[in-house]
Write a protein that holds these residues in place. Structure first.
Motif, PDB file in Angstrom:
ATOM      1  N   LEU A   5      25.297  65.695  21.314  1.00 56.19           N
ATOM      2  CA  LEU A   5      26.462  66.521  20.995  1.00 56.19           C
ATOM      3  C   LEU A   5      26.074  67.989  20.859  1.00 56.19           C
ATOM      4  O   LEU A   5      26.712  68.875  21.456  1.00 56.19           O
ATOM      5  CB  LEU A   5      27.093  66.009  19.700  1.00 56.19           C
ATOM      6  N   ILE A   6      25.035  68.261  20.110  1.00 54.24           N
ATOM      7  CA  ILE A   6      24.598  69.643  19.904  1.00 54.24           C
ATOM      8  C   ILE A   6      24.117  70.263  21.212  1.00 54.24           C
ATOM      9  O   ILE A   6      24.395  71.434  21.510  1.00 54.24           O
ATOM     10  CB  ILE A   6      23.494  69.703  18.831  1.00 54.24           C
ATOM     11  N   SER A   7      23.401  69.486  22.014  1.00 55.72           N
ATOM     12  CA  SER A   7      22.905  70.005  23.296  1.00 55.72           C
ATOM     13  C   SER A   7      24.053  70.355  24.230  1.00 55.72           C
ATOM     14  O   SER A   7      24.005  71.368  24.942  1.00 55.72           O
ATOM     15  CB  SER A   7      21.985  68.974  23.954  1.00 55.72           C
ATOM     16  N   SER A   8      25.101  69.544  24.236  1.00 57.28           N
ATOM     17  CA  SER A   8      26.248  69.839  25.101  1.00 57.28           C
ATOM     18  C   SER A   8      26.992  71.078  24.622  1.00 57.28           C
ATOM     19  O   SER A   8      27.449  71.892  25.438  1.00 57.28           O
ATOM     20  CB  SER A   8      27.190  68.644  25.152  1.00 57.28           C
ATOM     21  N   PHE A   9      27.106  71.256  23.305  1.00 53.28           N
ATOM     22  CA  PHE A   9      27.770  72.448  22.768  1.00 53.28           C
ATOM     23  C   PHE A   9      27.010  73.718  23.127  1.00 53.28           C
ATOM     24  O   PHE A   9      27.610  74.758  23.408  1.00 53.28           O
ATOM     25  CB  PHE A   9      27.911  72.339  21.250  1.00 53.28           C
ATOM     26  N   ASN A  10      25.685  73.623  23.121  1.00 55.67           N
ATOM     27  CA  ASN A  10      24.839  74.788  23.404  1.00 55.67           C
ATOM     28  C   ASN A  10      24.482  74.924  24.886  1.00 55.67           C
ATOM     29  O   ASN A  10      23.651  75.785  25.226  1.00 55.67           O
ATOM     30  CB  ASN A  10      23.560  74.715  22.574  1.00 55.67           C
ATOM     31  N   LEU A  11      25.078  74.066  25.720  1.00 55.49           N
ATOM     32  CA  LEU A  11      24.790  74.059  27.157  1.00 55.49           C
ATOM     33  C   LEU A  11      23.303  73.839  27.449  1.00 55.49           C
ATOM     34  O   LEU A  11      22.780  74.316  28.446  1.00 55.49           O
ATOM     35  CB  LEU A  11      25.264  75.355  27.824  1.00 55.49           C
TER      36      LEU A  11
END
Length: 251
Positions: free
Chosen positions: A202-208
């Motif tokens: 989730l965090i990786s997707s938010f931060n691209l």
């Protein structure tokens, strides 16, 4: 497939924030191993606890169902309701209710285990109940003729007959326990030291940080494959000497 994936990404000059190549994903996995591995252990722990709870509860409830058709027909619809209710919809409620009963940081872990258990419970219940009810009726009559008790009939006839069904339910439930754990982690959004792989995704997707997201997805997939392989090996070991699905044929 991995080679085609890497060649396709390079030929089309696809930026890594849209689709990273497998080499970049592997490099990111090695670089981020110190962060991703503890998250893998947390997700694995949630999955294991939920799976064990599903095995024990599913087996016990299945045995209870086979003792009386009235009990089975009365309570089996509730199991169906639990299975058909989307876990995403009820996970926030479970997290809220558990926090009222379990104080401290343990409430989040208990909530995630309950959510994963709800997903993994039904396959074991339905498969084992079917197996217990599929015992040869002629043998059941023979046990009754010799005045066998309910416990003797269950131990020496129904449970061995249900073993292939039970093991089939285990293979389904193992993967579903992992899916339930990941979905529950998404809903809970736990961070810090108690974050699992879903939070990292989730965090990786938010931060691209898409390569990092793919690395976490890769670990989740490997964990699911490992669970399936271990349960398949267990099934083959328990059935290989007597059941048609696993016995070796000479011809």
């Amino acid at each position: 497939m991995l080679a085609l994936w890497e060649i396709g990404v390079r030929l089309t000059n696809t930026p890594p924030y849209i689709l990273p190549g497998p080499i970049l994903v592997l490099q990111t996995l090695v670089r981020e191993w110190g962060t991703l591995f503890p998250s893998l252990l947390i997700t694995m722990k949630i999955t294991l606890f939920a799976f064990l709870a599903a095995v024990v509860s599913g087996l016990l409830v299945s045995v209870l169902f086979t003792q009386s058709k009235w009990i089975e027909r009365s309570f089996f619809p509730y199991a169906v309701i639990l299975q058909t209710t989307p876990i995403v919809a009820i996970a926030p409620l479970i997290i809220l209710w558990v926090r009222q009963l379990v104080p401290g940081t343990a409430s989040t872990f208990v909530s995630l285990v309950i959510c994963a258990w709800l997903v993994a419970f039904f396959p074991i219940l339905s498969n084992t109940t079917l197996g217990l009810n599929s015992a040869d009726h002629n043998l059941i009559n023979l046990f009754q003729l010799y005045r066998a008790s309910r416990w003797q009939t269950l131990r020496y006839l129904r449970l061995p007959s249900a073993l292939p069904y039970f093991l089939g339910g285990l293979r389904i439930s193992g993967g579903l326990a992992l899916i339930g754990a990941v979905v529950a982690e998404f809903v809970a959004g736990t961070g810090g030291t108690s974050s699992g792989l879903a939070y990292q995704i989730l965090i990786s997707s938010f931060n691209l940080q898409i390569p990092r997201m793919f690395a976490a997805l890769f670990l989740t997939t490997v964990l699911g494959i490992l669970i399936f392989v271990l349960l398949t090996m267990l099934s083959d070991r328990l059935l290989r000497h007597w059941h048609e699905s696993a016995v070796r044929r000479e011809n």
